[in-house]
Enzyme design. Structure first.
Site, PDB file in Angstrom:
ATOM      1  N   LYS A  66      60.404  60.225  79.526  1.00 22.17           N
ATOM      2  CA  LYS A  66      60.352  60.649  80.965  1.00 22.17           C
ATOM      3  C   LYS A  66      61.918  60.962  81.233  1.00 22.17           C
ATOM      4  O   LYS A  66      62.680  60.004  81.387  1.00 22.17           O
ATOM      5  CB  LYS A  66      60.095  59.410  81.925  1.00 22.17           C
ATOM      6  N   GLU A 104      64.081  63.272  86.704  1.00 20.39           N
ATOM      7  CA  GLU A 104      63.124  64.300  87.560  1.00 20.39           C
ATOM      8  C   GLU A 104      63.942  65.470  88.067  1.00 20.39           C
ATOM      9  O   GLU A 104      63.298  66.499  88.365  1.00 20.39           O
ATOM     10  CB  GLU A 104      62.514  63.739  88.789  1.00 20.39           C
ATOM     11  N   GLY A 157      70.957  55.000  82.285  1.00 19.29           N
ATOM     12  CA  GLY A 157      70.884  55.334  83.357  1.00 19.29           C
ATOM     13  C   GLY A 157      71.760  54.236  84.209  1.00 19.29           C
ATOM     14  O   GLY A 157      72.488  53.672  83.716  1.00 19.29           O
ATOM     15  N   THR A 170      68.984  50.307  88.493  1.00 24.44           N
ATOM     16  CA  THR A 170      67.664  50.653  87.608  1.00 24.44           C
ATOM     17  C   THR A 170      67.582  49.794  86.345  1.00 24.44           C
ATOM     18  O   THR A 170      66.515  49.428  86.214  1.00 24.44           O
ATOM     19  CB  THR A 170      67.776  52.186  87.275  1.00 24.44           C
ATOM     20  N   GLY A 171      68.484  49.832  85.609  1.00 22.30           N
ATOM     21  CA  GLY A 171      68.395  48.984  84.384  1.00 22.30           C
ATOM     22  C   GLY A 171      68.098  47.529  84.523  1.00 22.30           C
ATOM     23  O   GLY A 171      67.261  46.833  83.808  1.00 22.30           O
ATOM     24  N   GLU A 187      71.373  51.119  78.333  1.00 25.18           N
ATOM     25  CA  GLU A 187      72.612  52.069  78.038  1.00 25.18           C
ATOM     26  C   GLU A 187      73.100  52.570  79.562  1.00 25.18           C
ATOM     27  O   GLU A 187      72.596  53.325  80.319  1.00 25.18           O
ATOM     28  CB  GLU A 187      72.473  53.471  77.309  1.00 25.18           C
TER      29      GLU A 187
HETATM   30  P1  NAD Z   1      69.104  56.328  87.117  1.00 22.46           P
HETATM   31  O1  NAD Z   1      68.979  54.928  86.937  1.00 22.46           O
HETATM   32  O2  NAD Z   1      68.911  56.720  88.981  1.00 22.46           O
HETATM   33  O3  NAD Z   1      67.813  57.164  86.684  1.00 22.46           O
HETATM   34  C1  NAD Z   1      67.798  57.068  85.079  1.00 22.46           C
HETATM   35  C2  NAD Z   1      66.336  57.565  84.766  1.00 22.46           C
HETATM   36  O4  NAD Z   1      65.708  56.314  85.192  1.00 22.46           O
HETATM   37  C3  NAD Z   1      65.843  58.734  85.444  1.00 22.46           C
HETATM   38  O5  NAD Z   1      64.722  59.190  84.648  1.00 22.46           O
HETATM   39  C4  NAD Z   1      64.924  57.977  86.667  1.00 22.46           C
HETATM   40  O6  NAD Z   1      63.825  58.750  87.217  1.00 22.46           O
HETATM   41  C5  NAD Z   1      64.400  56.762  85.723  1.00 22.46           C
HETATM   42  N1  NAD Z   1      64.029  55.702  86.837  1.00 22.46           N
HETATM   43  C6  NAD Z   1      64.407  55.260  87.922  1.00 22.46           C
HETATM   44  N2  NAD Z   1      63.706  54.227  88.348  1.00 22.46           N
HETATM   45  C7  NAD Z   1      62.715  54.099  87.532  1.00 22.46           C
HETATM   46  C8  NAD Z   1      61.876  52.958  87.517  1.00 22.46           C
HETATM   47  N3  NAD Z   1      61.580  52.038  88.207  1.00 22.46           N
HETATM   48  N4  NAD Z   1      60.993  53.088  86.414  1.00 22.46           N
HETATM   49  C9  NAD Z   1      61.327  53.742  85.337  1.00 22.46           C
HETATM   50  N5  NAD Z   1      62.263  54.808  85.446  1.00 22.46           N
HETATM   51  C10 NAD Z   1      63.122  54.898  86.525  1.00 22.46           C
HETATM   52  O7  NAD Z   1      70.366  57.186  86.507  1.00 22.46           O
HETATM   53  P2  NAD Z   1      70.800  58.336  86.925  1.00 22.46           P
HETATM   54  O8  NAD Z   1      71.487  58.520  88.230  1.00 22.46           O
HETATM   55  O9  NAD Z   1      69.813  59.422  86.518  1.00 22.46           O
HETATM   56  O10 NAD Z   1      71.895  58.686  85.910  1.00 22.46           O
HETATM   57  C11 NAD Z   1      73.287  58.059  85.968  1.00 22.46           C
HETATM   58  C12 NAD Z   1      73.483  56.867  85.492  1.00 22.46           C
HETATM   59  O11 NAD Z   1      73.403  56.782  84.111  1.00 22.46           O
HETATM   60  C13 NAD Z   1      75.320  56.276  85.595  1.00 22.46           C
HETATM   61  O12 NAD Z   1      75.177  55.223  85.747  1.00 22.46           O
HETATM   62  C14 NAD Z   1      75.705  56.592  84.124  1.00 22.46           C
HETATM   63  O13 NAD Z   1      76.677  55.793  83.725  1.00 22.46           O
HETATM   64  C15 NAD Z   1      74.529  56.269  83.361  1.00 22.46           C
HETATM   65  N6  NAD Z   1      74.542  56.793  82.020  1.00 22.46           N
HETATM   66  C16 NAD Z   1      74.869  55.805  81.027  1.00 22.46           C
HETATM   67  C17 NAD Z   1      75.040  56.493  79.635  1.00 22.46           C
HETATM   68  C18 NAD Z   1      75.281  55.346  78.646  1.00 22.46           C
HETATM   69  O14 NAD Z   1      75.506  55.815  77.110  1.00 22.46           O
HETATM   70  N7  NAD Z   1      75.643  54.081  78.848  1.00 22.46           N
HETATM   71  C19 NAD Z   1      75.053  57.413  79.294  1.00 22.46           C
HETATM   72  C20 NAD Z   1      74.756  58.651  80.388  1.00 22.46           C
HETATM   73  C21 NAD Z   1      74.375  58.024  81.694  1.00 22.46           C
END
Ligand code: NAD
Length: 490
Positions: free
Chosen positions: A174, A177, A227, A231-232, A249
């Protein structure tokens, strides 16, 4: 491009007919309308992945053959590089030159996991009994939910899909979006190369709906998520109910420590790169500059002068050096982040506002340098995820280390000094998953990537990145079974 879901080997429209418009954040242009999965679509994808896994259609294929498919994937991405790069730039607004570099890195990642797919042959254990043959074998985990963000859409996807397939798993991917297109192209490639139906599945849509079953459904064995921290945490809590393997991550607030003896020009250049490449939309961005007091005034003045000269623009603007943020909502978040810093007493040295004129068509935020901060402030502690760098100063090595470790995050950090002993001492004391000495930003497919502390756990890339997708099994074979008489009858 199909612009639909891909489930059980077929391009599939969303069951309830929902769609989403994807706009380019550089100018607001409509890129495409794509299907939007509901929970039911995602459950169908998970069930297809389960059936495929349980049938052994991929897990029982020799590992070298699985590796060959990954190598072919790398070749196909290289062949269609321009198409992939344009799809990435249209979704993210990222400069096309950066997307091209990403595509090279992605092909290299597939090549790497193609090469090491058959490297984990298990091991024989000495059981201390000549009649016993004991061995450890490694097997795929099962059905993997792979959830990725919008900043490096296909790169983060490759870091998961390549090792998951190398290890023999099935997956449901996934993507964010906001940036679905390169994931669609990747599934097209895998489909064309003959990946068996159900082994790779793609659902498009929002996290709260399309993503929800991925952390709760009992048929998912592993959740690999890249992400945001919030969310994590949510996914990890959800996954606890069915005791899934989880790899996270997450974000970072990454220190870039510059000593007075550093190569000034190289350190300055990399401080700019670290903070402002891809408008700081990088999990390992150097968003926390920690500079030795004796050079701080000159270093920061130069940083501000150079940051003010950075040219912003869209993906195909050849003069542009960096691009927009991903959305209006994200720009609002960055705006509020900087305003909170100012309210706490920080000083904005440059930037701190939206792009003007032509840039008003997109979601641009100017490169921003903030000083007069301390570690108690939210701009120093929290991830801003934008083109914003804070500046702190130090006078001793111990102070530099203490500052660099003083956030909840631990993703990456850098130290700049010409004193080799000092750089090694600091590298070992920093609590971050990647440390750069006299550099900022490189990563290698063969070197593990991941966070300490609340930047997450689990590793991507390197041999450990493959091991995440494997389970160890102990097989104990007694070749001379005998009565033990433990429960001997009188
Ligand atoms: P986000 O957490 O908003 O979303 C990431 C993904 O999770 C998206 O696909 C989103 O649709 C999905 N998601 C959200 N809620 C969910 C749920 N309840 N169940 C399942 N999936 C869900 O993050 P973002 O805004 O897309 O990305 C930015 C973040 O990612 C920043 O904090 C950045 O530091 C982090 N990031 C980390 C790394 C790493 O290697 N550590 C790399 C790239 C980005």
């Amino acid at each position: 491009m199909p612009n639909t879901l891909y489930i059980d080997g077929a391009w599939t429209t969303a069951q309830d007919g929902d769609t989403r418009d994807i706009h380019c954040p550089a100018n607001g242009d409509l890129v495409a309308t794509v299907d939007e999965a509901s929970e039911a679509d995602t459950v169908a994808a998970i069930e297809a992945a389960r059936r495929a896994f349980d049938s052994g259609v991929w897990s029982s294929v020799p590992a070298a053959q699985r590796g060959a498919l990954l190598t072919a994937t790398a070749a196909a991405i290289r062949e269609r590089k321009e198409e992939f790069a344009r799809a990435e730039s249209d979704d993210t607004g990222k400069r096309i030159v950066e997307s091209r570099i990403d595509m090279d890195d992605i092909a290299n990642c597939f090549d790497y996991f193609g090469r090491i797919a058959d490297s984990e042959a298990g091991r024989v254990v000495d059981a201390g009994d000549p009649a016993v043959r004991a061995k450890i074998v490694y097997e795929p985990v099962g059905v993997c939910a792979l959830i990725t963000p919008w900043n490096y859409p296909l790169l983060q996807t490759a870091w998961k899909v390549a090792p998951a397939l190398a290890a023999g798993n099935s997956f449901v991917l996934k993507p964010s979006e906001l940036t679905p297109h390169t994931a669609i192209l990747l599934m097209e490639v895998l489909d064309g190369l003959g990946l068996p139906a159900g082994v790779g599945n793609l659902v498009l849509g929002a996290g709260a709906t399309a993503g929800a079953p991925l952390s709760t459904h009992r048929d998912v064995d592993l959740v690999s998520f890249t992400g945001g921290l919030v969310t994590g945490r949510h996914l990890m809590a959800n996954a606890a109910a069915t005791v899934k393997k989880v790899a996270l991550e997450l974000g970072g607030k990454n220190p870039n420590v510059v000593f007075a003896d550093a190569d000034f020009d190289a350190a300055l250049d990399n401080a700019l790169n670290g903070a402002f490449i891809h408008s700081g939309l990088v999990c390992s961005a150097g968003s926390r500059l920690i500079v030795e007091e004796s050079i701080a005034p000159r270093f920061v003045d130069e940083l501000v002068r150079r940051a003010q000269a950075i040219r912003l623009g869209g993906p195909y603007d050849e003069r542009a050096q960096t691009g927009p943020l991903i959305s209006a909502a994200h720009r609002d978040k960055v705006t509020a982040y900087v305003e909170a810093g100012v309210a706490e007493g920080a000083r904005v040295r440059c930037g701190g506002r939206w792009g003007e004129g032509e840039l008003e068509k997109g979601f641009y935020y100017l490169p921003t340098v903030i000083d007069q901060v301390h570690t108690g402030m939210s701009v120093v502690q929290d991830e801003g995820f934008g083109p914003v760098v804070t500046v702190e100063t130090f006078t001793t090595e111990d102070e530099a280390v203490a500052l660099a470790n003083d956030t909840i995050y631990g993703l990456a950090g850098a130290v700049w000094t010409q004193d080799a002993g000092r750089s090694e001492r600091i590298a070992s004391r920093l609590r971050h998953g990647t440390i750069w000495i006299n550099d900022f930003g490189p990563y290698l497919p063969q070197a593990e990537w991941g966070g300490f502390k609340q930047s997450g756990f689990g590793r991507e890339l390197g041999p450990t990145g493959l091991a995440e997708y494997l389970e160890a099994k102990h097989i104990y074979h007694n070749t001379e079974p005998a009565v033990t008489d433990w429960f001997a009858e009188d």
